[in-house]
Design a protein around this motif. Structure first.
Motif, PDB file in Angstrom:
ATOM      1  N   PHE A 196       0.843  -1.204   0.000  1.00 14.62           N
ATOM      2  CA  PHE A 196       0.000   0.000   0.000  1.00 14.62           C
ATOM      3  C   PHE A 196       0.870   1.242   0.000  1.00 14.62           C
ATOM      4  O   PHE A 196       0.638   2.192   0.746  1.00 14.62           O
ATOM      5  CB  PHE A 196      -0.937  -0.029   1.213  1.00 14.62           C
ATOM      6  N   TYR A 197       1.858   1.221  -0.845  1.00 21.94           N
ATOM      7  CA  TYR A 197       2.820   2.317  -0.870  1.00 21.94           C
ATOM      8  C   TYR A 197       2.119   3.639  -1.162  1.00 21.94           C
ATOM      9  O   TYR A 197       1.328   3.751  -2.106  1.00 21.94           O
ATOM     10  CB  TYR A 197       3.888   2.050  -1.932  1.00 21.94           C
ATOM     11  N   GLY A 198       2.410   4.609  -0.332  1.00 22.29           N
ATOM     12  CA  GLY A 198       1.799   5.922  -0.540  1.00 22.29           C
ATOM     13  C   GLY A 198       0.431   6.053   0.107  1.00 22.29           C
ATOM     14  O   GLY A 198      -0.198   7.092   0.014  1.00 22.29           O
ATOM     15  N   ASP A 199      -0.044   4.987   0.736  1.00 14.09           N
ATOM     16  CA  ASP A 199      -1.354   5.058   1.387  1.00 14.09           C
ATOM     17  C   ASP A 199      -1.186   4.698   2.866  1.00 14.09           C
ATOM     18  O   ASP A 199      -1.620   3.654   3.321  1.00 14.09           O
ATOM     19  CB  ASP A 199      -2.326   4.108   0.678  1.00 14.09           C
ATOM     20  N   ASP A 200      -0.530   5.589   3.590  1.00 17.36           N
ATOM     21  CA  ASP A 200      -0.256   5.330   5.003  1.00 17.36           C
ATOM     22  C   ASP A 200      -1.543   5.180   5.808  1.00 17.36           C
ATOM     23  O   ASP A 200      -1.590   4.442   6.794  1.00 17.36           O
ATOM     24  CB  ASP A 200       0.593   6.461   5.609  1.00 17.36           C
ATOM     25  N   ASP A 201      -2.576   5.897   5.374  1.00 25.80           N
ATOM     26  CA  ASP A 201      -3.849   5.802   6.090  1.00 25.80           C
ATOM     27  C   ASP A 201      -4.356   4.370   6.069  1.00 25.80           C
ATOM     28  O   ASP A 201      -4.890   3.868   7.055  1.00 25.80           O
ATOM     29  CB  ASP A 201      -4.904   6.714   5.436  1.00 25.80           C
ATOM     30  N   HIS A 202      -4.198   3.742   4.910  1.00 26.76           N
ATOM     31  CA  HIS A 202      -4.701   2.373   4.814  1.00 26.76           C
ATOM     32  C   HIS A 202      -3.878   1.440   5.691  1.00 26.76           C
ATOM     33  O   HIS A 202      -4.425   0.554   6.346  1.00 26.76           O
ATOM     34  CB  HIS A 202      -4.697   1.886   3.363  1.00 26.76           C
ATOM     35  N   VAL A 203      -2.567   1.661   5.696  1.00 28.15           N
ATOM     36  CA  VAL A 203      -1.714   0.831   6.551  1.00 28.15           C
ATOM     37  C   VAL A 203      -2.130   1.031   8.019  1.00 28.15           C
ATOM     38  O   VAL A 203      -2.224   0.073   8.787  1.00 28.15           O
ATOM     39  CB  VAL A 203      -0.228   1.175   6.342  1.00 28.15           C
ATOM     40  N   ALA A 204      -2.431   2.286   8.380  1.00 27.38           N
ATOM     41  CA  ALA A 204      -2.868   2.559   9.750  1.00 27.38           C
ATOM     42  C   ALA A 204      -4.188   1.851  10.036  1.00 27.38           C
ATOM     43  O   ALA A 204      -4.405   1.306  11.126  1.00 27.38           O
ATOM     44  CB  ALA A 204      -3.014   4.064   9.953  1.00 27.38           C
ATOM     45  N   LYS A 205      -5.043   1.837   9.052  1.00 30.24           N
ATOM     46  CA  LYS A 205      -6.336   1.162   9.207  1.00 30.24           C
ATOM     47  C   LYS A 205      -6.122  -0.339   9.407  1.00 30.24           C
ATOM     48  O   LYS A 205      -6.772  -0.967  10.243  1.00 30.24           O
ATOM     49  CB  LYS A 205      -7.171   1.424   7.950  1.00 30.24           C
ATOM     50  N   LEU A 206      -5.194  -0.877   8.648  1.00 27.11           N
ATOM     51  CA  LEU A 206      -4.914  -2.309   8.767  1.00 27.11           C
ATOM     52  C   LEU A 206      -4.373  -2.637  10.161  1.00 27.11           C
ATOM     53  O   LEU A 206      -4.630  -3.701  10.700  1.00 27.11           O
ATOM     54  CB  LEU A 206      -3.917  -2.750   7.705  1.00 27.11           C
TER      55      LEU A 206
END
Lengths: 470, 577
Positions: free
Chosen positions: B461-471
């Motif tokens: 999810f490179y460039g999508d830190d929000d998604h990583v945080a959600k995960l």
């Protein structure tokens, strides 16, 4: 809820034993029926004297009886074959045919099936309103028979998509119902299937010329190394033959009636006497023949070559041909325009497969001309109907940007446009034909622009009540 | 990379040569080329790895390993030694890599060997040697085991590259020993084992000097080598042993390794090999040669979770995370070397999700305070990195009964695609029980970084830190197929109706594509975002090297690699490409 699948969906693909296929078809069937109700025949009927295929054998494929159309049992049938079928052509010639879709050819096979499948419901949509102007109950019944069988052919293609192509196949099967003929946003894939069939002469011409293209396409798929496709198409060809019978005899009867009126009134101009002049019939032939030629694709095609080499799509009567069935060393001649002349060009045979198929088709169409000219001859009318030149009125292939007259003369755009109305149905022609389209729903009666058939359906008389209108 | 061998006979077409079956099994008692000297290590914390290549003991016939030049067999021993140092010898805090031959440290990869090798062999050889050198650096940074190169003679090509992988380079100052990268001027190829990259990235040599150095076949010695930062210091011959000992002792003193730790034993792997597969205790691989694929199954832990760290040490190589990792490592190496036509690897796991997580918790909790647990974590990290740079299509199939949880989920994330069955396959219902589920754990967010420095999830999810945080908020929760689909953790989640067809067709479709194009495509997709020295070695240096390897200027009949040692000059195609 337990469903008797053999009863509901006649089949010889062991639907009752295939839970996966059941579930796939079960979710598809309501959508299909919904499509049939909104896009199928517009004339309300109680029931129609229809032929239903319940088996592939001699006994089973033609069961006659009055059925309500929405209760028609659309079945799934594969022609019976021996177990040891081998690939007849291409790179893998001689190897056993495939019972599963090889992943390598998934995309190509799916595309071929989707294109074929897309044409089947398209014609139902195109002919939706025709029943409102049927010249007799006999003809109305034939129209419906063609319609339900096109519906069954859609089922056949959907079966293949469901049974062999996974989720992607199912999505494509859905899409077959979402594209609609003439829909601006989501039209049918092939152009010819987005033209409305406005009158019965067009219908007969369509079933003669355009369904005949279908016959040849099915004939090439019948050769396919993908066995389920091959067997499906073989069975479909049987039904397709009936559609062409409707077209052939339909035009027969129009020509016969025209000849009768010409003799009766001693004039070529039978229009004022409620007939369709021969010139108009010729123009309808010119139109339907030329647009059907476009369906064969470009005369020179690398796609067709790839399909052949891979074993996906063979030639017409592949196994009866006497060559190596690989064609890598052969050449063929294709028609084209070069240096302002219509001539031929030698190309590798593999690239000319569409041309090869089209030539088979042209030969077949000639036989119709012979037949109708015999009707004229027998009626003592000294006129003939002819097929226009293959380069006439083409939008696809090597003649696409050329202006060719029906007799095969190359001309300028201006010259061609100036003559267009004498070659293709004009507004006047169409208006006249449309003016003749009045429904005749009384058993035994027929409209004045067409002769009655020589035989009824399944041994029934002409005045049999083929259709009970609602 | 040099050799004095006379190659007048001229090698035959290398790509026609049959590739011998390779085993990666060895142990110090069987080494032919290295000695692992642990004398006094218990007191000093210093081990000596001495390279003394048996020139008659090449892995395949056709060349002699003169002047301490190496082939894959030499590197297999080196890899074994580095692993044993980490697991069997926690008392070792510094490792001195030196030569057992006089005036000759190492001449790099043997040129006759390279010239007679097929392209896949060369590529695979370079990949493995690169991984071993990365592992040496990892030992220095992650294990407190500092490698020191004691270059007691000429180090050419791969020999100098080996030194470059060490933390310090000492060069003997005898007025003749030099370090060099002669590949470009002599062989028409690159110093492909990280040489070019480490000179500028790690040693911080100025690029113009690096350019001079890499085109100067005789190399650089003495003071200039130090000035140019090619080595850390030069040492006169008489002070050599003493200085090496001092530097090693200094490095050992800086080490974080605990005192009094006792190593574990790495016994030979139990492995059953047939024509159709390889079976270990926790990992198995079934070959499908007709389809060109291998089905790899990693079995989760069986038996109870060790109740204490003591028990973990007692279990040693039998402790499931280590045992499984060793087996997977061995399998990857064997498949890469021996099964070139099995182009697709299907990866499954089988086992209990909770057990897998329980074992992982031990690793997570103790990798900071226990040397062995720390080693296991880093070893699994390195094996995952091997997967990342494996030129095969990697497909994870997540099915009922699988245990893609936490660390094991990394296996799926390393794959090019992940397919998760939504529901169960009917005919097996009852036996299989629950539907497939995956579980994220903290370790998916940093414990096992890729070569680009990012966790696989962050790469995905490179460039999508929000998604990583959600995960991250999903950690510990059992995630079903549909949820996994929504969270972007799997490529597709077909149900039982579609599963068989979807998977079969996908695999067949894959198998029909060009293997070269797939390798290139996969390598590009796997590494997103930032570059590190490590990723540059694989993505830039290796890619260029592999291109040069297939060019006629290197490997054609008139190419430099083939002409080397024949007394004749290469005939270059002078056009720049």
């Amino acid at each position: 809820m337990s469903i008797d699948y053999t009863e509901k969906i006649p089949n010889n693909v062991d639907l009752a034993g295939d839970r996966k296929l059941q579930r796939a078809l079960e979710s598809w069937q309501p959508n299909f029926l919904n499509w049939w109700k909104t896009m199928g025949p517009a004339v309300p009927t109680q029931d129609v004297y229809l032929r239903t295929a319940v088996d592939v054998g001699r006994e089973g494929w033609a069961q006659f009886g009055h059925v309500a159309m929405e209760e028609y049992r659309w079945g799934v049938f594969l022609a019976e074959r021996g177990d040891d079928r081998r690939i007849a052509f291409g790179e893998q010639k001689g190897e056993p045919v495939w019972q599963q879709v090889p992943g390598e050819y998934r995309a190509d096979l799916q595309r071929l099936i989707v294109i074929q499948g897309d044409t089947e419901p398209a014609s139902v949509e195109q002919q939706r309103r025709l029943g409102e102007t049927a010249p007799s109950l006999y003809d109305l019944r034939n129209l419906f028979q063609v319609n339900v069988e096109e519906g069954r052919h859609l089922w056949a293609m959907v079966y293949l998509l469901h049974a062999y192509f996974g989720r992607n196949g199912r999505e494509e099967a859905e899409a077959l119902l979402h594209r609609n003929s003439g829909d601006l946003d989501s039209p049918r894939i092939l152009g010819a299937f987005n033209e409305e069939t406005p009158d019965w002469l067009s219908f007969f011409m369509f079933t003669y010329f355009t369904d005949r293209d279908g016959k040849y396409q099915l004939g090439t798929l019948k050769e396919s190394a993908f066995d389920p496709l091959s067997r499906t198409c073989e069975f479909m060809l049987k039904e397709e033959a009936h559609h062409m019978f409707v077209g052939t005899t339909g035009v027969d009867r129009v020509v016969a009636r025209t000849a009768e009126l010409m003799r009766e009134h001693d004039t070529d101009d039978v229009g004022p006497h409620g007939g369709i002049p021969l010139d108009v019939i010729q123009r309808y032939i010119n139109f339907h023949y030329s647009v059907s030629l476009d369906l064969f694709g470009s005369e020179q095609s690398t796609n067709a070559a790839n399909y052949f080499t891979a074993g996906l799509k063979g030639r017409w009567q592949e196994e009866r041909r006497r060559d190596d069935h690989v064609l890598t060393e052969d050449s063929a001649y294709v028609d084209l325009v070069k240096d302002g002349e219509i001539t031929t060009n030698e190309v590798p045979a593999l690239l000319a497969l569409n041309h090869d198929l089209r030539n088979e088709y042209v030969k077949d169409c000639q036989s119709g001309m012979k037949r109708w000219n015999r009707v004229l001859e027998n009626a003592g009318v000294d006129r003939t109907l002819t097929l226009p030149h293959v380069g006439f009125n083409r939008d696809v292939g090597l003649f696409a940007d050329q202006y060719v007259s029906p007799s095969g003369q190359l001309m300028t755009k201006e010259q061609w446009e100036a003559k267009k109305d004498s070659w293709l149905p004009s507004e006047v022609d169409k208006t006249h034909v449309r003016s003749l389209m009045r429904p005749v729903y009384e058993p035994g009666k027929i409209a004045g622009w067409i002769a009655p058939p020589s035989n009824g359906i399944n041994g029934q008389p002409f005045d049999y009540e083929y259709v009970h209108l609602a | 990379m040099t050799t004095t061998e006379n190659a007048a006979a001229g090698p035959t077409d290398p790509d026609a040569a049959e590739i011998p079956k390779i085993s990666f099994d060895t142990d110090p008692a069987s080494y032919k080329h290295w000695t692992l000297d642990l004398d006094g290590a218990a007191e000093t914390g210093v081990a000596y790895l001495r390279l003394d290549i048996d020139e008659t003991a090449g892995l395949v016939p056709g060349y002699e390993l003169k002047m301490n030049s190496y082939d894959l067999g030499v590197d297999i021993e080196l890899y074994d030694a580095t692993q044993r140092l980490r697991f069997e010898h926690p008392e070792v805090r510094a490792v001195v890599v030196t030569s057992g031959k006089d005036r000759n440290f190492c001449a790099g990869a043997n040129i006759r060997m390279l010239a007679q090798s097929s392209h896949p062999w060369k590529v695979n050889f370079c990949k493995f040697t690169n991984e071993t050198r990365n592992g040496i650096e990892d030992a220095t940074t992650s294990s407190g085991q500092t490698y020191i190169a004691a270059v007691n003679g000429t180090a050419a090509g791969g020999g100098y590259e080996l030194a470059l992988a060490c933390e310090q380079i000492l060069l003997i100052d005898d007025n003749s020993s030099a370090v060099s990268l002669p590949e470009v001027p002599l062989l028409g190829v690159l110093p492909g084992t990280g040489g070019l990259t480490r000179v500028i990235d790690k040693r911080k040599v100025r690029k113009d000097r690096a350019d001079v150095f890499a085109t100067k076949s005789e190399g650089i010695r003495g003071r200039q080598a130090v000035e140019w930062k090619l080595v850390d210091e030069t040492v006169p011959k008489r002070a050599w042993d003493e200085t090496v000992r001092e530097r090693a002792a200094e490095a050992a003193a800086r080490s974080s390794r605990p005192a009094g730790a006792r190593g574990i034993t790495l016994p030979p792997l139990q492995r059953e090999e047939t024509d159709d597969g390889i079976t270990y205790r926790h990992v198995s691989a079934a070959f499908d040669r007709a389809q060109g694929l291998v089905e790899i199954t990693v079995h989760g832990p069986s038996g109870g979770v060790p109740e204490s760290l003591e028990r973990v040490h007692e279990l040693g190589a039998d402790f499931w995370p280590l045992a499984m990792t060793r087996e997977l490592d061995d399998l990857i190496l064997r498949l890469r070397a021996n099964e070139l036509e099995l182009g697709t690897w299907i990866i499954r796991t089988k086992g209990d999700v909770e057990d897998a997580l329980a074992f992982e918790r031990i690793i997570a909790e103790h990798s900071g305070d226990d040397w062995l647990v720390n080693e296991i974590r880093h070893y699994f990290k390195r094996v995952l990195k091997r997967l990342d740079v494996t030129s095969r299509s990697l497909i994870a199939l997540i099915e009922p009964g699988s245990c893609f949880a936490g660390a094991l989920l990394e296996l799926a994330l390393a794959c090019d695609r992940q397919y998760m069955l939504d529901g169960t396959l009917d005919e097996e219902a009852g036996e299989q029980g629950d539907e497939a589920q995956i579980v994220l754990s903290e370790s998916n967010f940093g414990a096992f970084p890729m070569g680009n420095g990012l966790p696989r999830l962050a790469s995905r999810f490179y460039g999508d830190d929000d998604h990583v945080a959600k995960l991250r908020q999903e950690v510990g929760r059992r995630i079903s197929a549909r949820e996994a689909m929504d969270l972007g953790l799997v490529t597709d989640a077909p149900d039982d109706i579609d599963w068989d067809d979807e998977i079969r067709i996908m695999l067949e479709e894959r198998a029909s594509l060009s293997p070269d194009a797939l390798t290139g495509m996969e390598a590009n997709h796997r590494f997103v975002g930032p570059e590190t020295m490590e990723s540059r070695i694989f993505s830039r240096l290796t890619a260029w090297q592999n291109w040069i390897f297939v060019r006629p200027n290197a490997s054609g009949p008139e190419g430099a690699l083939r002409k080397y040692g024949t007394g004749r000059k290469a005939d270059f195609d002078r056009r720049r490409v």
